[in-house]
Design an enzyme around this catalytic site. Structure first.
Site, PDB file in Angstrom:
ATOM      1  N   CYS A   2       0.177  27.013  71.415  1.00 21.76           N
ATOM      2  CA  CYS A   2       1.324  25.771  72.008  1.00 21.76           C
ATOM      3  C   CYS A   2       0.662  25.211  72.420  1.00 21.76           C
ATOM      4  O   CYS A   2      -0.259  24.481  72.020  1.00 21.76           O
ATOM      5  CB  CYS A   2       1.088  27.061  74.341  1.00 21.76           C
ATOM      6  SG  CYS A   2       1.392  28.101  74.255  1.00 21.76           S
ATOM      7  N   ARG A  27       2.629  23.397  65.140  1.00 21.44           N
ATOM      8  CA  ARG A  27       2.033  24.799  65.601  1.00 21.44           C
ATOM      9  C   ARG A  27       3.242  25.602  65.420  1.00 21.44           C
ATOM     10  O   ARG A  27       1.922  26.565  65.799  1.00 21.44           O
ATOM     11  CB  ARG A  27       1.825  23.821  67.451  1.00 21.44           C
ATOM     12  CG  ARG A  27       0.861  22.982  66.333  1.00 21.44           C
ATOM     13  CD  ARG A  27       0.185  22.254  67.871  1.00 21.44           C
ATOM     14  NE  ARG A  27      -0.454  22.706  68.677  1.00 21.44           N
ATOM     15  CZ  ARG A  27      -2.120  22.268  69.396  1.00 21.44           C
ATOM     16  NH1 ARG A  27      -2.536  21.694  68.725  1.00 21.44           N
ATOM     17  NH2 ARG A  27      -2.619  23.631  70.032  1.00 21.44           N
ATOM     18  N   TRP A  73       4.275  28.717  72.478  1.00 25.20           N
ATOM     19  CA  TRP A  73       4.291  29.815  71.695  1.00 25.20           C
ATOM     20  C   TRP A  73       3.678  31.195  72.579  1.00 25.20           C
ATOM     21  O   TRP A  73       3.097  31.313  72.827  1.00 25.20           O
ATOM     22  CB  TRP A  73       3.507  29.827  70.687  1.00 25.20           C
ATOM     23  CG  TRP A  73       3.560  30.405  69.256  1.00 25.20           C
ATOM     24  CD1 TRP A  73       4.806  30.358  68.187  1.00 25.20           C
ATOM     25  CD2 TRP A  73       3.017  31.870  68.780  1.00 25.20           C
ATOM     26  NE1 TRP A  73       5.007  31.172  67.471  1.00 25.20           N
ATOM     27  CE2 TRP A  73       3.759  32.541  67.328  1.00 25.20           C
ATOM     28  CE3 TRP A  73       1.668  32.283  68.967  1.00 25.20           C
ATOM     29  CZ2 TRP A  73       3.339  33.402  66.831  1.00 25.20           C
ATOM     30  CZ3 TRP A  73       1.530  33.609  68.027  1.00 25.20           C
ATOM     31  CH2 TRP A  73       2.188  33.733  66.960  1.00 25.20           C
ATOM     32  N   ASN A  99      -2.594  25.366  78.078  1.00 23.76           N
ATOM     33  CA  ASN A  99      -2.675  26.274  76.685  1.00 23.76           C
ATOM     34  C   ASN A  99      -3.450  27.290  76.647  1.00 23.76           C
ATOM     35  O   ASN A  99      -4.554  27.414  77.643  1.00 23.76           O
ATOM     36  CB  ASN A  99      -3.151  25.472  75.625  1.00 23.76           C
ATOM     37  CG  ASN A  99      -1.580  24.590  75.160  1.00 23.76           C
ATOM     38  OD1 ASN A  99      -0.904  25.001  75.221  1.00 23.76           O
ATOM     39  ND2 ASN A  99      -2.559  23.557  73.970  1.00 23.76           N
ATOM     40  N   GLY A 100      -3.760  28.619  76.432  1.00 19.07           N
ATOM     41  CA  GLY A 100      -5.224  29.534  76.021  1.00 19.07           C
ATOM     42  C   GLY A 100      -4.859  31.324  77.288  1.00 19.07           C
ATOM     43  O   GLY A 100      -3.140  31.284  77.326  1.00 19.07           O
ATOM     44  N   GLU A 477      -8.001  42.836  50.025  1.00 19.40           N
ATOM     45  CA  GLU A 477      -7.624  41.874  51.190  1.00 19.40           C
ATOM     46  C   GLU A 477      -8.205  40.436  49.858  1.00 19.40           C
ATOM     47  O   GLU A 477      -7.664  39.773  49.287  1.00 19.40           O
ATOM     48  CB  GLU A 477      -8.227  41.249  52.160  1.00 19.40           C
ATOM     49  CG  GLU A 477      -7.647  40.605  52.944  1.00 19.40           C
ATOM     50  CD  GLU A 477      -6.236  40.199  53.316  1.00 19.40           C
ATOM     51  OE1 GLU A 477      -5.238  40.510  52.699  1.00 19.40           O
ATOM     52  OE2 GLU A 477      -5.920  38.986  53.496  1.00 19.40           O
ATOM     53  N   LYS A 481      -5.480  37.850  48.612  1.00 13.68           N
ATOM     54  CA  LYS A 481      -5.877  36.208  48.574  1.00 13.68           C
ATOM     55  C   LYS A 481      -5.980  34.896  47.406  1.00 13.68           C
ATOM     56  O   LYS A 481      -5.328  34.070  47.422  1.00 13.68           O
ATOM     57  CB  LYS A 481      -7.182  35.981  50.034  1.00 13.68           C
ATOM     58  CG  LYS A 481      -7.021  34.769  50.738  1.00 13.68           C
ATOM     59  CD  LYS A 481      -6.550  35.530  52.194  1.00 13.68           C
ATOM     60  CE  LYS A 481      -4.608  36.214  51.645  1.00 13.68           C
ATOM     61  NZ  LYS A 481      -4.476  36.384  52.499  1.00 13.68           N
ATOM     62  N   GLU A 484      -2.658  34.795  45.359  1.00 13.94           N
ATOM     63  CA  GLU A 484      -1.607  34.257  45.614  1.00 13.94           C
ATOM     64  C   GLU A 484      -1.608  32.963  46.033  1.00 13.94           C
ATOM     65  O   GLU A 484      -0.856  32.096  45.944  1.00 13.94           O
ATOM     66  CB  GLU A 484      -1.674  35.195  46.988  1.00 13.94           C
ATOM     67  CG  GLU A 484      -1.793  34.725  48.244  1.00 13.94           C
ATOM     68  CD  GLU A 484      -1.070  35.501  49.999  1.00 13.94           C
ATOM     69  OE1 GLU A 484      -0.441  35.271  49.409  1.00 13.94           O
ATOM     70  OE2 GLU A 484      -3.252  36.024  50.602  1.00 13.94           O
ATOM     71  N   HIS A 500     -14.244  55.281  35.253  1.00 14.01           N
ATOM     72  CA  HIS A 500     -13.811  55.715  35.107  1.00 14.01           C
ATOM     73  C   HIS A 500     -12.207  55.665  33.811  1.00 14.01           C
ATOM     74  O   HIS A 500     -11.405  56.091  34.033  1.00 14.01           O
ATOM     75  CB  HIS A 500     -12.946  56.634  36.025  1.00 14.01           C
ATOM     76  CG  HIS A 500     -13.921  58.007  36.979  1.00 14.01           C
ATOM     77  ND1 HIS A 500     -14.850  58.967  35.957  1.00 14.01           N
ATOM     78  CD2 HIS A 500     -14.849  57.579  38.015  1.00 14.01           C
ATOM     79  CE1 HIS A 500     -15.196  59.523  37.383  1.00 14.01           C
ATOM     80  NE2 HIS A 500     -15.635  58.371  38.292  1.00 14.01           N
ATOM     81  N   LYS A 599       6.768  32.809  53.745  1.00  9.98           N
ATOM     82  CA  LYS A 599       5.870  33.512  55.275  1.00  9.98           C
ATOM     83  C   LYS A 599       6.317  34.496  56.068  1.00  9.98           C
ATOM     84  O   LYS A 599       5.495  34.958  56.083  1.00  9.98           O
ATOM     85  CB  LYS A 599       5.606  31.939  56.316  1.00  9.98           C
ATOM     86  CG  LYS A 599       4.604  32.522  57.155  1.00  9.98           C
ATOM     87  CD  LYS A 599       2.983  32.520  56.926  1.00  9.98           C
ATOM     88  CE  LYS A 599       2.240  33.133  57.958  1.00  9.98           C
ATOM     89  NZ  LYS A 599       0.710  33.517  57.129  1.00  9.98           N
TER      90      LYS A 599
END
Ligand code: F6R
Length: 604
Positions: A2, A27, A73, A99-100, A477, A481, A484, A500, A599
């Site tokens: 927010c 944002r 948001w 906000n929060g 992961e 990262k 990409e 192996h 996204k």
């Protein structure tokens, strides 16, 4: 996340607030609103959707030279007009933007309702305005102090009161708020972007401080109301840099935001030393024989971590399945299989399809999701929001770590319910989760050598990540990262599996990143490091802080702070996110928008 803007001065507030809200658009938001004070009356207009829709709704003219604005948001309550900010008190005296997260909002709401206060939204924020109205005694500063002393959680607040023309209050507690200092006019906002076209003179408010902002001046107070001297600063950023908080890319900004994002995921869910995930009351873990975690990409990798953690703590057979595979695999699922779907965006087509399949077969579906009201959240039977805030960079960072933290919390909660851990162990694990934001902060600090390591290694055409158990999940992961954002080929391998076949590819100069943090298996991974070193590989080890013997084997060592071994996945991914970022930067890649990627993957 927010966005807040406040303005008081000599110009039309509506225009300045709307412009500021547009500047905060990056944002992410799903509704917006303004409150403007004129002639002792606060006019509040708010609207779901875009800021242009809000501007249209305000219509012709809105007089007034002070006011507050907000882009929301959604976290508590769907993105509707009603839940949009500002929230006004029923008597029209106050309007606030927030906000929060107010962690104790449920008990405050119950208390204020008993005192006859009305609530019109589903938000946690509305308790703030009603607290102000409840405590109001004509002394605004006193009222703000009394009301905010009741709040637990994180908050940045903008407050306007009908009885005080031109006077705004800004309050900061664990959520950013910056004051903009003009000539005969002043501003505050959640970041400088909102007012940078008007002034570059700022005051960074510190946690616990609050400020009285009028056209003629700013009075700053500490938490107990003592006046403090503001420290004036001048920003040198332009508007574009300001959006990124001064960072070169959103990816780096979001990596650095992780301690705060994790606090937002974790803190509201720990009460009295116990994990209390809202909305799982009806989920009876005694009826669950098996857990299937399903997701795509990084969210799937969070699921692989979750598999290890849940099996270890809950002793329930758990698998992590790629949603794009699960949906076509004629899965064996029934009402005793808990399906956990993980998604940052909540709109991933494959994840949604896997969830539909699960529901068709009668399996209860729990979603771990960031975007409130998204399709994944709507489809699920149970929802745990990660509350990481909007992620702008295509490559997920805070989205991923908050998903892992949420799975860790779920596992501890379920283990407590099932009695597979003792109450003492549950308390220990809960404390370890509570300290994850601090561990991540330290992981950022300890990663100070990563940029230089990236500068020496960015030309490799291909590399391996190796590790075992949770370390292996982090390798998956880390490899994604790197691929990409830097377009460098890499492969994540279970360290014990190298011999192996794949070890045939290890030759002198081959770069291998070995993650060797997981307590019990650290020595086993060390043997694998020795095997690849013996074949001439160049090894970067990611090791627990203090594991100095690692220097004897690896060419470079990046330390991560120790925490409860099964929760290491959260801090240990930080240096590898940073490595991917710096390698991509050295290679001149378009970091925030890598080629060929979107996204939110809403198509199959
Ligand atoms: C990688 C990345 C993707 C997403 C995947 C799932 O950095 O962001 O792999 O994790 O597309 O997306 P969500 O979580 O939105 O379902």
């Amino acid at each position: 996340m927010c966005g807040i803007i406040g303005y008081t001065g000599k110009n039309n507030a509506r225009e300045i607030l709307i412009e500021g809200l547009h500047r905060l658009e990056y944002r992410g938001y799903d509704s917006a609103g303004v409150s403007v004070l004129d002639g002792g009356v606060i006019t509040t207009v708010k609207s779901q959707g875009r800021i242009d829709a809000l501007d249209e709704k305000i219509g012709g003219t809105l007089p007034g030279t002070s006011g507050i604005g907000h882009t929301r948001w959604a976290t508590h309550g769907a993105p509707t007009d009603k839940n949009a900010h500002p929230h006004a008190s029923a008597d029209g005296k106050f309007a606030i933007v927030h906000n929060g997260i107010i962690e104790n909002y449920e008990s405050l709401r119950a208390e204020l309702t008993r005192h006859g206060m009305e609530f019109r939204s589903e938000t946690d924020s509305e308790v703030v305005v009603n607290l102000l109205a409840y405590y109001y005694d004509g002394d605004l500063k006193n009222t703000v102090m009394k009301a905010t002393s009741r709040l637990e959680g994180s908050y940045a607040l903008g407050i306007v009161c009908a009885d005080f023309p031109g006077r705004l209050f800004a309050v900061r507690s664990m959520s950013p708020l910056i004051i903009g200092v003009g000539a005969g006019e002043n501003y505050f906002a959640s970041d400088v972007t909102a007012f940078i076209s008007h002034t570059k003179n700022i005051i960074h408010m510190e946690d616990g401080q609050f400020a009285e902002v009028t056209p003629g001046g700013i009075t700053l107070y500490d938490a107990i109301g003592r006046q403090v001297e503001p420290v004036y600063e001048k920003v040198t950023w332009d508007a574009e840099a300001a959006e990124k908080g001064g960072y070169e890319h959103f990816m780096l900004k979001e990596i650095m935001e992780q301690p705060r994002a994790l606090e937002a995921t974790i803190n509201p869910r720990i009460h009295g030393g116990k994990i209390t995930p809202e909305g799982l009351e009806a989920l009876d873990m005694e009826n669950i024989d098996r857990i299937v975690i399903t997701a795509c990409g990084s969210a799937y990798h969070a699921g692989v971590v979750g598999k290890y953690v849940i099996e270890e703590l809950c002793r329930i057979p758990t698998t992590a399945e790629l949603a794009s595979e699960l949906r076509y695999s004629s899965p064996i699922l029934n009402e005793r299989t808990l399906v956990i779907a993980i998604s940052q965006s909540g709109e991933t087509a494959d994840t949604l399809a896997a969830m539909r399949e699960a529901k068709k077969l009668g399996a209860p579906v729990l979603a771990i999701v960031n975007v409130v009201g998204s399709s994944v959240a709507v489809l699920a039977d149970y929802v745990l929001y990660t509350w990481a805030g909007p992620e702008i960079a295509v490559a997920t960072t805070k989205g991923y770590t908050t998903q892992v933290a949420m799975l860790d919390m779920f596992a501890v909660w379920a283990a407590g319910k099932l009695g597979t851990v003792t109450p003492e162990r549950e308390a220990e694990l809960t404390a370890a989760i509570a300290s994850l934001p601090a561990s991540v902060q330290r992981a950022i600090y300890l990663s100070s050598n990563v940029e230089e390591i990236a500068e020496r290694n960015y030309r490799h055409a291909s590399l391996f990540f190796i590790g075992r158990n949770i370390d292996y999940a982090s390798c998956l992961e880390a490899s994604l990262k790197l691929k990409e954002v830097s377009y460098i080929h890499s492969e994540a391998y279970a360290a014990g599996e190298l011999k192996h076949g794949t070890i045939a590819l290890i030759s002198p100069e081959q770069l291998v990143i070995a993650v060797a943090c997981y307590g019990a298996l650290r020595d086993k991974t060390m043997s694998n490091i020795q095997q690849v070193k013996a074949r001439g590989a160049n090894v970067i080890a990611v090791a627990r802080e203090g594991d100095r013997t690692m220097f004897a084997e690896a060419d470079d060592v990046i330390f991560v702070p120790g925490t409860e071994p099964i929760f290491m996945a959260v801090p240990q991914i930080i240096p590898m996110q940073l490595l991917a970022y710096y390698v991509a930067r050295e290679n001149g890649c378009d970091i925030d928008k890598p080629k060929n990627l979107a996204k939110s993957v809403t198509v199959e």
